[in-house]
Scaffold this motif. Structure first.
Motif, PDB file in Angstrom:
ATOM      1  N   TRP A  69       1.040  -1.205   0.041  1.00 48.67           N
ATOM      2  CA  TRP A  69      -0.013  -0.116   0.168  1.00 48.67           C
ATOM      3  C   TRP A  69       0.961   1.164   0.075  1.00 48.67           C
ATOM      4  O   TRP A  69       1.863   1.219   0.561  1.00 48.67           O
ATOM      5  CB  TRP A  69      -0.764  -0.076   1.360  1.00 48.67           C
ATOM      6  N   GLN A  71       0.666   5.790  -0.167  1.00 50.07           N
ATOM      7  CA  GLN A  71      -0.198   7.170  -0.136  1.00 50.07           C
ATOM      8  C   GLN A  71       0.552   7.948  -1.232  1.00 50.07           C
ATOM      9  O   GLN A  71       1.477   8.443  -1.002  1.00 50.07           O
ATOM     10  CB  GLN A  71      -0.294   7.685   1.203  1.00 50.07           C
ATOM     11  N   GLN A  72      -0.432   7.987  -2.595  1.00 54.13           N
ATOM     12  CA  GLN A  72       0.226   8.903  -3.568  1.00 54.13           C
ATOM     13  C   GLN A  72      -0.064  10.359  -3.346  1.00 54.13           C
ATOM     14  O   GLN A  72      -1.040  10.871  -2.373  1.00 54.13           O
ATOM     15  CB  GLN A  72      -0.513   8.459  -4.827  1.00 54.13           C
ATOM     16  N   SER A  83      -3.167  11.830  -1.280  1.00 55.72           N
ATOM     17  CA  SER A  83      -4.221  11.085  -1.555  1.00 55.72           C
ATOM     18  C   SER A  83      -4.820  10.846  -0.228  1.00 55.72           C
ATOM     19  O   SER A  83      -4.433  10.516   0.874  1.00 55.72           O
ATOM     20  CB  SER A  83      -4.164  10.059  -2.336  1.00 55.72           C
ATOM     21  N   ARG A  85      -6.478   8.221   0.450  1.00 57.45           N
ATOM     22  CA  ARG A  85      -6.633   6.763   0.789  1.00 57.45           C
ATOM     23  C   ARG A  85      -5.304   6.185   0.264  1.00 57.45           C
ATOM     24  O   ARG A  85      -4.502   6.960  -0.337  1.00 57.45           O
ATOM     25  CB  ARG A  85      -7.764   6.507  -0.197  1.00 57.45           C
ATOM     26  N   LEU A  86      -5.011   4.740   0.843  1.00 59.54           N
ATOM     27  CA  LEU A  86      -4.174   4.155   0.193  1.00 59.54           C
ATOM     28  C   LEU A  86      -4.354   3.403  -1.110  1.00 59.54           C
ATOM     29  O   LEU A  86      -5.695   3.164  -1.000  1.00 59.54           O
ATOM     30  CB  LEU A  86      -3.764   2.996   1.501  1.00 59.54           C
ATOM     31  N   SER A  87      -3.349   3.166  -1.765  1.00 59.40           N
ATOM     32  CA  SER A  87      -3.756   2.526  -3.093  1.00 59.40           C
ATOM     33  C   SER A  87      -2.708   1.817  -3.231  1.00 59.40           C
ATOM     34  O   SER A  87      -1.679   1.750  -2.759  1.00 59.40           O
ATOM     35  CB  SER A  87      -3.923   3.532  -4.220  1.00 59.40           C
ATOM     36  N   ALA A  88      -2.863   0.705  -4.127  1.00 61.84           N
ATOM     37  CA  ALA A  88      -1.906  -0.321  -4.648  1.00 61.84           C
ATOM     38  C   ALA A  88      -2.070  -0.555  -6.105  1.00 61.84           C
ATOM     39  O   ALA A  88      -3.099  -0.583  -6.454  1.00 61.84           O
ATOM     40  CB  ALA A  88      -1.791  -1.674  -4.054  1.00 61.84           C
ATOM     41  N   TRP A  89      -0.759  -0.269  -7.086  1.00 62.14           N
ATOM     42  CA  TRP A  89      -1.123  -0.533  -8.528  1.00 62.14           C
ATOM     43  C   TRP A  89      -0.601  -1.973  -8.893  1.00 62.14           C
ATOM     44  O   TRP A  89       0.292  -2.359  -8.442  1.00 62.14           O
ATOM     45  CB  TRP A  89      -0.190   0.536  -9.076  1.00 62.14           C
TER      46      TRP A  89
END
Length: 105
Positions: A69, A71-72, A83, A85-89
């Motif tokens: 995860w 944070q962009q 951002s 929210r946390l994200s994963a690509w």
């Protein structure tokens, strides 16, 4: 319970075999149950009680532990902001996704 460990009617789901989601082998009751969620380019259903509380907690724990995860930092109205929210690509090799001044590859 392994991540993606849900079984279809034949015992082992396609998700378990090759990591792709395909419900063509699922029991018809799974394809037809629940509330259909309106999507422009897909199909989804909300099925209350699909997972027990302990199954849901186990999947969440694995996602939190195993996914990278981040944070962009994105651009909103010309400003760089974290951002919310946390994200994963995850994507196919060579795939590129861009939004808010952020390019994910």
């Amino acid at each position: 319970m392994p991540l993606g460990g849900l079984s279809g009617a034949g015992g082992v789901s396609r998700l378990e075999r090759d990591g792709t989601a395909d419900c063509s082998g699922c029991a018809p009751s799974l394809r037809e149950r629940g509330t259909r969620v309106a999507l422009i380019d897909g199909d989804a259903r909300l099925i209350d009680g699909f997972l027990t509380r302990s199954e849901s907690d186990a999947f969440l724990e694995q996602l939190l532990r195993l996914v990278a995860w981040e944070q962009q930092v994105i651009r909103i109205a010309g400003r760089s902001v974290a951002s919310p929210r946390l994200s994963a690509w995850y994507g196919d090799p060579g795939a590129r996704y861009c939004y808010s001044g952020l390019a994910l590859e």
